[in-house]
Each structure stands twice: as structure tokens, then as C-alpha cells.
Design an enzyme around this catalytic site. Structure first.
Site, mmCIF file in Angstrom:
data_model
loop_
_atom_site.group_PDB
_atom_site.id
_atom_site.type_symbol
_atom_site.label_atom_id
_atom_site.label_comp_id
_atom_site.label_asym_id
_atom_site.label_seq_id
_atom_site.Cartn_x
_atom_site.Cartn_y
_atom_site.Cartn_z
ATOM 1 N N HIS A 45 27.413 4.981 -18.587
ATOM 2 C CA HIS A 45 26.627 3.762 -18.475
ATOM 3 C C HIS A 45 27.459 2.570 -18.006
ATOM 4 O O HIS A 45 27.111 1.904 -17.020
ATOM 5 C CB HIS A 45 25.997 3.464 -19.840
ATOM 6 C CG HIS A 45 24.861 2.497 -19.802
ATOM 7 N ND1 HIS A 45 23.617 2.830 -19.312
ATOM 8 C CD2 HIS A 45 24.773 1.193 -20.191
ATOM 9 C CE1 HIS A 45 22.811 1.788 -19.411
ATOM 10 N NE2 HIS A 45 23.494 0.777 -19.939
ATOM 11 N N SER B 174 21.011 -1.829 -16.386
ATOM 12 C CA SER B 174 20.569 -1.570 -17.755
ATOM 13 C C SER B 174 19.417 -2.489 -18.149
ATOM 14 O O SER B 174 18.327 -2.404 -17.596
ATOM 15 C CB SER B 174 21.773 -1.703 -18.691
ATOM 16 O OG SER B 174 21.484 -1.226 -19.982
ATOM 17 N N ASP C 34 25.280 9.413 -18.864
ATOM 18 C CA ASP C 34 24.824 8.126 -19.386
ATOM 19 C C ASP C 34 24.066 8.357 -20.687
ATOM 20 O O ASP C 34 23.033 9.009 -20.708
ATOM 21 C CB ASP C 34 23.920 7.448 -18.353
ATOM 22 C CG ASP C 34 23.644 5.994 -18.682
ATOM 23 O OD1 ASP C 34 23.581 5.651 -19.874
ATOM 24 O OD2 ASP C 34 23.477 5.206 -17.731
#
Length: 377
Positions: free
Chosen positions: A346, A142, A316
């Protein structure tokens, strides 16, 4: 105290761990954590280095909260890697500066641009010096991928220090992000005064008593309130109840969120709103003074020469397939892989029950193909 809590967790499983502190060019003091070798694989010589960089509102803890065989740091250590875990400025482990206090507003005047421009390069240089190796593997999750794009586009010499980059849930372009958190923040990002009143002027979601209470009481498996924890996580990142290990929620919530500057979230909101991956927008007048232009400059992806492997998921809400496709089209040397499980989201990249089978084994196989390129000084 947070460091000791984490070290107790690592040492509980018999793994060695070390604390290292790094100073950035602009005075922040970052804490890094290292697992130099495994419990079963104890060879200590010529181990290629894997550097792991965490996501937004998180810390190095995300790599070790799951038990051995599940947590990626443990798996890498048993696969023959010297594992280093970075911590961005402002989180639970990196709340120090040579002259500024985290109680002051000046301490928090940074976004993920500064993390990519100052923090990650400082940590990489430290690791290279300590391990006396020529290049390292970079694994980002991320925001850990966002920081990498910032570093290699603005300081392209760092491409030569990375053998390959594994991007889990890569985040750059986020115009299509479904996360209610990002979508709620984005409309207010043109008014810094309004958004800081909404989120707080300095720090957003620090780790503290609320986390401890949530972990110890609200998120216990037998607690009637556990759905609040799971729903909060799903609300931000996507829903996949099947891959969530509910027995681990107390541990996860005890370490996450780990805090971040409000400007980190604002910067993502700006990118979502504009559809352009660019530096922080301070307003046209301040932009002209800082950048020499009324609009902030875009990050130049043609400078990112490192081999990049994009690992993304269909469910996600932060790193959507559409946005990953845009990023893929910008990178000069990239390959992308979609996770085979349609509901994978995610947070599943770091906390899913089957993350090893669905993601980690493939990443390690890719890394092994590059290990022969690494030399030792």
C-alpha cells in the site's frame, strides 16, 4: 510550523511552491500546496492541472517527501503539469474552521464522507477558478480515492470537471482487507461509545512531538529501534522491505501520521464489517432521522462517469485484489492495472524506491492521452 518545514524541503530542491486556502460550505479552512512548474521544465503557460489527494492519516507532504525524480509531485511538474496538492480537514495543514476550534469535539464530527462531499469539491472549484481551465486530472491515493467515489456519486456534476481519475491503491469495498488496524477496529464499530474509548473521541494519531521524536531518534538508519518504524508501517499496509528507503524514514515519520478524525477510521471499520460501501452508520434511530432509513444509503457507482484507471498491488493489505475486482465491477468506465512487483504494498505507491518505474511512468502516459481534452477559459 509544519507548512514551513515542508516548504523548506520543496525549496531546498529549487522548486517553486505556493500556499492556497480554501473555505468549505460547512466552514472548514483547508490548505492547499502548489508546484506550478518544474526546475528543468519551466514553461508556465497552458500546463494541464494535476490535482493530488492524499491518503488516510496523511497529508500533501506524501507527494514531496521523496526527493526529485522519486516524489510524484516533482515528477509531474517536470512532465509539464501544474501540480496542486489537497489537504483534508483535520490533518496537519487543515486544522482551522470559521467558528470551531480543533480542541472542541464538534470540530471532529466528520468522516471521509464529508471530505468527499465538501472538501474535495471546494478544492477542485478553487483550482479551476485559479487556473482558468475547464477540467483537471485527479490523482488519488487510498482515502484520496474513497473521497472521489463519494464526490462523484453524491455530486455527479463533478464528473464534468475531471478529465480522468488515476486511483492508486483504490479503497471502497474492504471486506477482504488484511490490515490488522482495520480488522481490529471493525468488530467495535457498532458501538460508537466503545470504539471512541478505544481510539479517542475526536482525533486519531495527530502529528506532533511523538512523530518528531520518532523521526529524529527512533527511525534513524543507524538506530537500533528503526525496526519499530518499519514494522509499524508494514503492520498496517503490508510488508515489502526491499522497496523501503530506510534513509528517508526520519523524514517520513516526521510528517506521517498527520492526524485524522476518529470517525474516518470508524467509517472504514463499518464498511469492512458490513461489506457494503455506504454512508456513515449512526445507529438505526439516528439513521432514520438523518437519512430517512434505518440503514445508511449506499453510494451509487453508476453516477461515477469519469474515466477511471485503477492501479492496485497484490501485496496491499488495505486495497486487496479481491476488493478492487468488486469495485471494478461497479464502475461504468474503468480500466485496471496490477503492479508487476508481487511484493508491492500500500505505502509503496508513494514511498517505494522504484515507484516511478512501476507506477508513475504509466500514470503519466495515460494522463498525456487526455491532455488534449483540456481547454482554457
Amino acid at each position: 510550523m509544519v507548512t514551513e518545514r515542508k516548504f523548506t524541503l520543496i525549496r531546498k530542491y529549487g522548486y517553486p511552491c505556493e500556499i492556497h486556502r480554501v473555505y468549505t460550505e460547512d466552514g472548514y479552512i483547508l490548505e492547499m500546496h502548489r508546484i506550478p512548474y518544474g526546475v528543468n521544465n519551466t514553461n508556465r503557460t497552458s500546463r494541464p492541472v494535476a490535482f493530488l489527494q492524499h491518503g488516510l492519516l496523511s497529508s500533501s507532504a506524501e507527494w514531496v517527501l521523496m526527493m526529485p525524480g522519486k516524489g510524484f509531485a516533482y515528477i509531474l511538474a517536470e512532465s509539464g503539469y501544474d501540480v496542486w496538492m489537497g489537504n483534508a480537514r483535520g490533518n496537519s495543514y487543515s486544522r482551522h474552521h470559521v467558528s470551531l476550534s480543533p480542541d472542541s469535539s464538534r470540530f471532529w464530527q466528520f468522516s471521509w464522507h464529508e471530505i468527499g462531499y465538501y472538501d474535495v469539491p471546494a478544492m477542485i472549484d478553487y483550482v479551476l477558478k485559479e487556473t482558468r481551465t475547464s477540467r483537471i486530472h485527479y490523482v488519488g491515493f487510498s482515502q484520496g480515492t474513497t473521497a472521489f467515489w463519494v464526490m462523484t456519486s453524491t455530486r455527479p456534476e463533478y464528473n464534468g470537471k475531471i478529465v480522468a481519475m488515476q486511483a492508486m491503491a483504490p479503497v471502497a469495498y474492504i471486506a477482504n482487507a488484511k490490515s490488522p488496524l482495520i480488522r481490529a477496529v471493525a468488530p467495535f464499530t457498532n458501538s460508537l461509545e466503545r470504539i471512541t474509548k478505544l481510539l479517542g473521541a475526536n482525533e486519531f494519531l495527530p502529528n506532533g512531538p511523538i512523530n518528531n521524536f520518532a523521526g529524529q531518534v527512533l527511525c534513524l538508519e543507524e538506530a537500533l529501534t528503526q525496526f519499530l518504524c518499519t514494522n509499524l508501517l508494514f503492520l498496517i499496509c503490508g510488508y515489502n522491505e526491499e522497496q523501503l528507503n530506510t534513509t528517508m524514514l526520519p523524514i517520513v515519520m516526521g510528517h506521517t501520521p498527520a492526524g485524522a478524525s476518529t470517525k474516518q477510521l470508524i467509517h472504514y471499520g463499518q464498511v469492512h464489517q458490513s461489506g457494503v460501501f455506504r454512508q456513515f452508520d449512526h445507529g438505526w434511530f439516528s439513521n432514520k432521522i438523518k437519512y430517512g432509513t434505518f440503514k445508511p444509503p449506499e453510494y451509487i457507482f453508476k453516477n461515477v462517469r469519469t474515466p477511471v484507471f485503477l492501479h492496485y498491488a497484490e501485496n496491499d493489505w488495505l486495497s486487496t485484489p479481491k476488493d478492487v475486482d468488486i469495485l471494478y465491477g461497479k464502475l461504468p468506465n474503468a480500466i485496471k492495472y496490477k503492479i508487476s512487483l508481487p511484493k508491492f504494498n500500500h505505502l509503496d505507491f508513494v514511498f517505494a524506491i522504484d515507484a516511478r518505474k512501476l507506477v508513475y511512468d504509466r500514470i503519466i502516459n495515460i494522463m498525456k492521452n487526455f491532455d488534449s481534452v483540456v481547454t482554457y477559459i
